[in-house]
Design a protein around this motif. Structure first.
Motif, PDB file in Angstrom:
ATOM      1  N   UNK A  20       0.863  -1.182   0.000  1.00 27.45           N
ATOM      2  CA  UNK A  20       0.000   0.000   0.000  1.00 27.45           C
ATOM      3  C   UNK A  20       0.895   1.226   0.000  1.00 27.45           C
ATOM      4  N   UNK A  21       0.416   2.271  -0.627  1.00 31.99           N
ATOM      5  CA  UNK A  21       1.105   3.561  -0.599  1.00 31.99           C
ATOM      6  C   UNK A  21       0.340   4.464   0.366  1.00 31.99           C
ATOM      7  N   UNK A  22       1.024   4.882   1.412  1.00 28.69           N
ATOM      8  CA  UNK A  22       0.423   5.726   2.439  1.00 28.69           C
ATOM      9  C   UNK A  22       0.995   7.129   2.283  1.00 28.69           C
ATOM     10  N   UNK A  23       0.167   8.150   2.086  1.00 21.48           N
ATOM     11  CA  UNK A  23       0.688   9.510   1.903  1.00 21.48           C
ATOM     12  C   UNK A  23       1.675   9.898   3.004  1.00 21.48           C
ATOM     13  N   UNK A  24       2.757  10.547   2.603  1.00 16.21           N
ATOM     14  CA  UNK A  24       3.821  10.962   3.503  1.00 16.21           C
ATOM     15  C   UNK A  24       3.255  11.846   4.603  1.00 16.21           C
ATOM     16  N   UNK A  25       3.711  11.615   5.831  1.00 14.62           N
ATOM     17  CA  UNK A  25       3.218  12.367   6.986  1.00 14.62           C
ATOM     18  C   UNK A  25       4.386  12.955   7.773  1.00 14.62           C
ATOM     19  N   UNK A  26       4.064  13.861   8.655  1.00 14.89           N
ATOM     20  CA  UNK A  26       5.077  14.510   9.492  1.00 14.89           C
ATOM     21  C   UNK A  26       5.900  13.483  10.274  1.00 14.89           C
ATOM     22  N   UNK A  61       6.233  16.461   2.815  1.00 16.15           N
ATOM     23  CA  UNK A  61       5.023  16.608   3.612  1.00 16.15           C
ATOM     24  C   UNK A  61       4.104  17.729   3.108  1.00 16.15           C
ATOM     25  N   UNK A  62       4.662  18.687   2.367  1.00 17.46           N
ATOM     26  CA  UNK A  62       3.866  19.822   1.894  1.00 17.46           C
ATOM     27  C   UNK A  62       3.054  19.447   0.664  1.00 17.46           C
ATOM     28  N   UNK A  63       1.849  19.996   0.561  1.00 17.51           N
ATOM     29  CA  UNK A  63       1.077  19.778  -0.659  1.00 17.51           C
ATOM     30  C   UNK A  63       1.767  20.458  -1.842  1.00 17.51           C
ATOM     31  N   UNK A  64       1.687  19.851  -2.979  1.00 16.09           N
ATOM     32  CA  UNK A  64       2.287  20.402  -4.186  1.00 16.09           C
ATOM     33  C   UNK A  64       2.060  19.450  -5.333  1.00 16.09           C
ATOM     34  N   UNK A  65       2.643  19.746  -6.471  1.00 15.33           N
ATOM     35  CA  UNK A  65       2.479  18.831  -7.592  1.00 15.33           C
ATOM     36  C   UNK A  65       3.135  17.482  -7.266  1.00 15.33           C
ATOM     37  N   UNK A  66       2.382  16.419  -7.400  1.00  9.74           N
ATOM     38  CA  UNK A  66       2.896  15.092  -7.098  1.00  9.74           C
ATOM     39  C   UNK A  66       2.637  14.716  -5.660  1.00  9.74           C
ATOM     40  N   UNK A  67       3.244  13.604  -5.259  1.00  9.50           N
ATOM     41  CA  UNK A  67       3.001  13.100  -3.914  1.00  9.50           C
ATOM     42  C   UNK A  67       4.076  12.102  -3.536  1.00  9.50           C
ATOM     43  N   UNK A  68       4.465  12.119  -2.260  1.00 15.17           N
ATOM     44  CA  UNK A  68       5.372  11.110  -1.715  1.00 15.17           C
ATOM     45  C   UNK A  68       4.573  10.170  -0.831  1.00 15.17           C
ATOM     46  N   UNK A  69       5.058   8.920  -0.768  1.00 13.53           N
ATOM     47  CA  UNK A  69       4.376   7.892   0.006  1.00 13.53           C
ATOM     48  C   UNK A  69       5.371   7.078   0.831  1.00 13.53           C
ATOM     49  N   UNK A  70       4.856   6.559   1.919  1.00 13.38           N
ATOM     50  CA  UNK A  70       5.527   5.507   2.668  1.00 13.38           C
ATOM     51  C   UNK A  70       4.936   4.208   2.142  1.00 13.38           C
ATOM     52  N   UNK A  71       5.784   3.259   1.776  1.00 14.20           N
ATOM     53  CA  UNK A  71       5.315   1.980   1.247  1.00 14.20           C
ATOM     54  C   UNK A  71       5.189   1.014   2.414  1.00 14.20           C
ATOM     55  N   UNK A  72       4.012   0.401   2.535  1.00 12.27           N
ATOM     56  CA  UNK A  72       3.776  -0.558   3.602  1.00 12.27           C
ATOM     57  C   UNK A  72       3.312  -1.883   3.015  1.00 12.27           C
ATOM     58  N   UNK A  73       3.466  -2.944   3.790  1.00 10.67           N
ATOM     59  CA  UNK A  73       2.888  -4.226   3.404  1.00 10.67           C
ATOM     60  C   UNK A  73       1.387  -4.138   3.619  1.00 10.67           C
ATOM     61  N   UNK A  74       0.607  -4.622   2.657  1.00 11.81           N
ATOM     62  CA  UNK A  74      -0.852  -4.560   2.759  1.00 11.81           C
ATOM     63  C   UNK A  74      -1.341  -5.382   3.945  1.00 11.81           C
TER      64      UNK A  74
END
Length: 181
Positions: A20-26, A61-74
């Motif tokens: 799963x891709x989890x949106x990057x967080x603080x 962590x900031x909104x902008x074009x594109x997105x970063x994710x933390x990859x987790x096992x489903x």
């Protein structure tokens, strides 16, 4: 934005670990620190300073074009790495670029390929740019194999400055997001 479950991309294949891709967080700065080793950054010019990591974390962590994710096992939610896509001007056009890092204990399990397929679908869903590129070093066999396995087409080689002052010879891999490949 909710997490992106790779099951939609893989069709829920049985017997394989899903991501799963989890949106990057603080709270995800620890992951940048963990992947900042000489081994993990050998093809990227080496480890970053704490100040550089903090600046990159803020960008992630900031909104902008594109997105970063933390990859987790489903199954279980264990963090295995990171992946994302961001805007870049390439050969006179605005495109998405992607990059990833998988923690050493999770490498060689196909997780980066599955994460790259999932991020490809996230970039496609955004609908902003036609192409998603990846630019791994020509001598980084594992990252080039991820591109191949995730359905990217090899277009050739290019020189990149990353980080500033460090030039690398990279392969230019691309997926056409409009064609649905």
């Amino acid at each position: 934005m909710e997490s992106v479950d790779e099951r939609a991309v893989e069709g829920g294949a049985r017997g394989r670990e899903r991501v799963c891709l989890v949106p990057w967080a603080e709270a995800d700065l620890w992951l940048l620190r963990r992947t900042n080793s000489p081994e993990m950054t050998a093809h990227l010019g080496g480890p970053e300073t704490e100040e550089q990591l903090a600046a990159r974390h803020r960008r992630y962590a900031e909104p902008g074009p594109g997105r970063m994710y933390r990859v987790t096992l489903a199954d279980g939610g264990e963090t295995v790495g990171s992946i994302g896509y961001w805007q870049r001007t390439w050969q006179g056009a605005e495109v998405w670029e992607t990059g990833w890092a998988v923690l050493p204990e999770f490498q060689r399990r196909g997780l980066a390929v599955r994460a790259a397929r999932a991020v490809r679908e996230a970039a496609r869903a955004e609908g902003t740019h036609r192409y998603l590129h990846a630019f791994p070093s020509v001598d980084h066999a594992a990252s080039n194999a991820v591109c191949r396995g995730a359905g990217f087409a090899l277009l050739g080689q290019a020189d990149f400055e990353y980080p500033k002052g460090h030039w690398i010879r990279s392969n230019d891999w691309r997926v056409d997001l409009e064609k649905g490949d």
